[in-house]
Design an enzyme around this catalytic site. Structure first.
Site, mmCIF file in Angstrom:
data_model
loop_
_atom_site.group_PDB
_atom_site.id
_atom_site.type_symbol
_atom_site.label_atom_id
_atom_site.label_comp_id
_atom_site.label_asym_id
_atom_site.label_seq_id
_atom_site.Cartn_x
_atom_site.Cartn_y
_atom_site.Cartn_z
ATOM 1 N N ASP A 85 -5.411 19.560 -13.526
ATOM 2 C CA ASP A 85 -5.917 18.403 -14.009
ATOM 3 C C ASP A 85 -5.371 18.187 -15.440
ATOM 4 O OD1 ASP A 85 -7.000 16.120 -15.316
ATOM 5 O OD2 ASP A 85 -8.763 16.221 -13.968
ATOM 6 N N ARG A 116 0.839 -1.198 -0.234
ATOM 7 C CA ARG A 116 0.026 -0.144 0.056
ATOM 8 C C ARG A 116 0.899 1.301 0.017
ATOM 9 N NH1 ARG A 116 -2.049 1.649 4.614
ATOM 10 N NH2 ARG A 116 -2.196 -0.421 5.414
ATOM 11 N N TYR A 175 -14.394 18.061 -14.838
ATOM 12 C CA TYR A 175 -15.128 16.492 -14.982
ATOM 13 C C TYR A 175 -15.795 16.391 -13.849
ATOM 14 C CZ TYR A 175 -14.622 11.774 -14.668
ATOM 15 O OH TYR A 175 -15.181 10.291 -14.547
ATOM 16 N N LYS A 183 -6.971 7.557 -18.957
ATOM 17 C CA LYS A 183 -7.234 8.145 -20.661
ATOM 18 C C LYS A 183 -5.993 7.924 -21.322
ATOM 19 C CE LYS A 183 -10.913 8.832 -18.184
ATOM 20 N NZ LYS A 183 -11.396 10.148 -17.686
HETATM 21 C C1 PLP Z 1 -11.892 10.677 -16.304
HETATM 22 C C2 PLP Z 1 -11.186 11.723 -15.560
HETATM 23 C C3 PLP Z 1 -11.333 11.911 -14.322
HETATM 24 C C4 PLP Z 1 -11.392 10.753 -13.158
HETATM 25 O O1 PLP Z 1 -10.470 9.722 -13.637
HETATM 26 P P1 PLP Z 1 -10.845 8.127 -13.264
HETATM 27 O O2 PLP Z 1 -9.579 7.548 -13.613
HETATM 28 O O3 PLP Z 1 -12.240 7.876 -14.005
HETATM 29 O O4 PLP Z 1 -11.071 8.011 -11.611
HETATM 30 C C5 PLP Z 1 -10.671 12.989 -13.818
HETATM 31 N N1 PLP Z 1 -10.427 14.174 -14.699
HETATM 32 C C6 PLP Z 1 -10.529 13.966 -15.716
HETATM 33 C C7 PLP Z 1 -10.189 15.427 -16.794
HETATM 34 C C8 PLP Z 1 -10.996 13.044 -16.724
HETATM 35 O O5 PLP Z 1 -11.107 12.861 -17.804
#
Ligand code: PLP
Length: 393
Positions: A184, A53, A111, A209
């Site tokens: 982000d 962890r 998001y 992504k």
């Molecule tokens: C998909 C996404 C998230 C969340 O990520 P997960 O891996 O689904 O938890 C956060 N910010 C953006 C811009 C995203 O496209």
């Protein structure tokens, strides 16, 4: 030794010449040679692993590689944490860096999961204010009104309208007001845009992504410029709140990262061709893509992005009805609510990702009922355009 005990024992891997690729280490704990060594590793006097962890060789390799990419060109290497999802990374950052009573200043077009998380955190005393983070006067007014703003949290380019925010300006305003800037960077990836270079303190990713790139796992990452901030505020939350990532997803991320530049170049070239095609289409009223010369944020785009990526959105004449008709006629592209995969994906925000959002609020943020979001893939662009052409009809 008895055969029963022999069966139970793990044959330890000998330390010969190293494997060419980072191995997938599926172990929940690590062996100490002596109690003294164990104490030194626990105290951080000696490098080593303790318990899965807290990290392991595969997880650390992925965290360090993302940190190295985000820190590319900087004098000091930032630190990285590999998380179980993008949301785990984002939650760790809010819980680690915001105290009850403090406010996060952010944008309304985040998001969806992040907006919902901030609503949850409101119950825990962490408050949110939103404004258009591209509007310097609106930001300054928000800070003037509320002296508890301790973090500016930005997503650029934004989802699904692909608006681009000036990171350098945000960092300047944040630091002048004793706040941190968190970005982000999921849409852009460190290959196209590195927020730390523009003054951001922390970068978060949904590696689910473009970083993984192949749609094979959910994971996330945090990159932090300040080692002390990371050790004191982020690592304890990372270790104790259960958001740490697993070695299998880290291994997939390491695999995906090798082709990140190649994929982003192809995503970008294809998306530009698709954007140009759609802009000329008589049934399309608007195309949002950072690579188009007449994008409203073109000055910032030129300064902070080296490429423009695979995400675009466009508006069909005829609202929800025409939007739904388009979605049902798609054949080559795939109807699915994710992004960043190598194939072309379509989403209709009004009926999918933003269906829970009040239509008036949607409209105020440019998310009209006819808006379609595309993740333009790395296929031959002719095939993508042919499908869009027949689906728009
Ligand atoms: C998909 C996404 C998230 C969340 O990520 P997960 O891996 O689904 O938890 C956060 N910010 C953006 C811009 C995203 O496209």
């Amino acid at each position: 030794m008895t055969i029963e005990s022999l069966s139970v024992r793990d044959p330890q891997v000998p330390n010969f010449n190293p494997p060419h690729q980072v191995p997938l280490v599926a172990a929940s704990s690590f062996i100490f040679d002596s109690i003294e060594e164990g104490m030194d590793i626990f105290d951080g006097k000696k490098k080593g692993h303790i318990y899965g962890r807290f990290g392991n060789p595969t997880i650390d390799a992925a965290a360090n590689k993302i940190a190295e990419l985000e820190g590319f060109g900087l004098k000091e290497k930032p630190g990285g944490l590999f998380c179980s999802s993008g949301m785990a990374a984002i939650a760790t950052v809010f819980l680690g860096l915001c105290e009850p009573g403090e406010t996060v200043l952010t944008q309304a077009d985040l998001y969806g999961g992040t907006t919902s998380l901030l609503e949850q955190l409101h119950k825990r005393g962490i408050h949110t204010e939103t404004c258009d983070l591209r509007d310097k006067r609106a930001i300054k007014a928000a800070i003037k009104r509320n002296d508890r703003i301790r973090m500016i949290y930005v997503e650029t380019p934004s989802n699904p309208t692909l608006r681009v925010t000036d990171l350098k300006l945000l960092a300047k305003i944040a630091h002048k007001n004793k706040a941190l800037l968190v970005a982000d960077n999921t849409f852009a990836t460190p290959f196209m845009q590195r927020p730390l270079a523009f003054g951001a303190d922390v970068v978060v990713h949904s590696t689910t992504k473009f970083i993984n790139g192949h749609g094979t796992g959910i994971a996330g990452a945090i990159v932090c410029r300040d080692a002390e901030l990371m050790a004191e505020k982020l690592v304890p939350v990372y270790r104790l709140y259960g958001g740490s990532g697993n070695p299998w997803d880290a291994w997939l991320v390491l695999n995906g990262l090798k082709t990140l530049p190649l994929r982003m170049e192809r995503h970008s070239a294809n998306a530009l061709a698709v954007a140009k095609y759609l802009r000329k289409h008589p049934k399309v009223t608007q195309v949002n893509y950072p690579g188009l010369k007449d994008h409203p944020d073109r000055k910032t785009i030129k300064e902070q992005m080296s490429l423009h990526g695979g995400m675009l959105s466009f508006e069909l004449k005829g609202g929800t009805k025409k939007g739904m008709r388009f979605m049902n006629r798609i054949k080559f592209c795939t109807l699915t609510p994710t992004l960043g995969d190598v194939d072309t994906l379509v989403l209709h925000p009004a009926t999918m990702s933003h269906r829970g959002v009040d239509p008036a609020v949607r409209a105020a943020h440019g998310i009209s009922d006819g808006l379609i979001r595309l993740n333009v893939g790395i296929e031959r662009v002719e095939d993508i355009i042919a499908d869009l052409k027949q689906a728009i009809g």
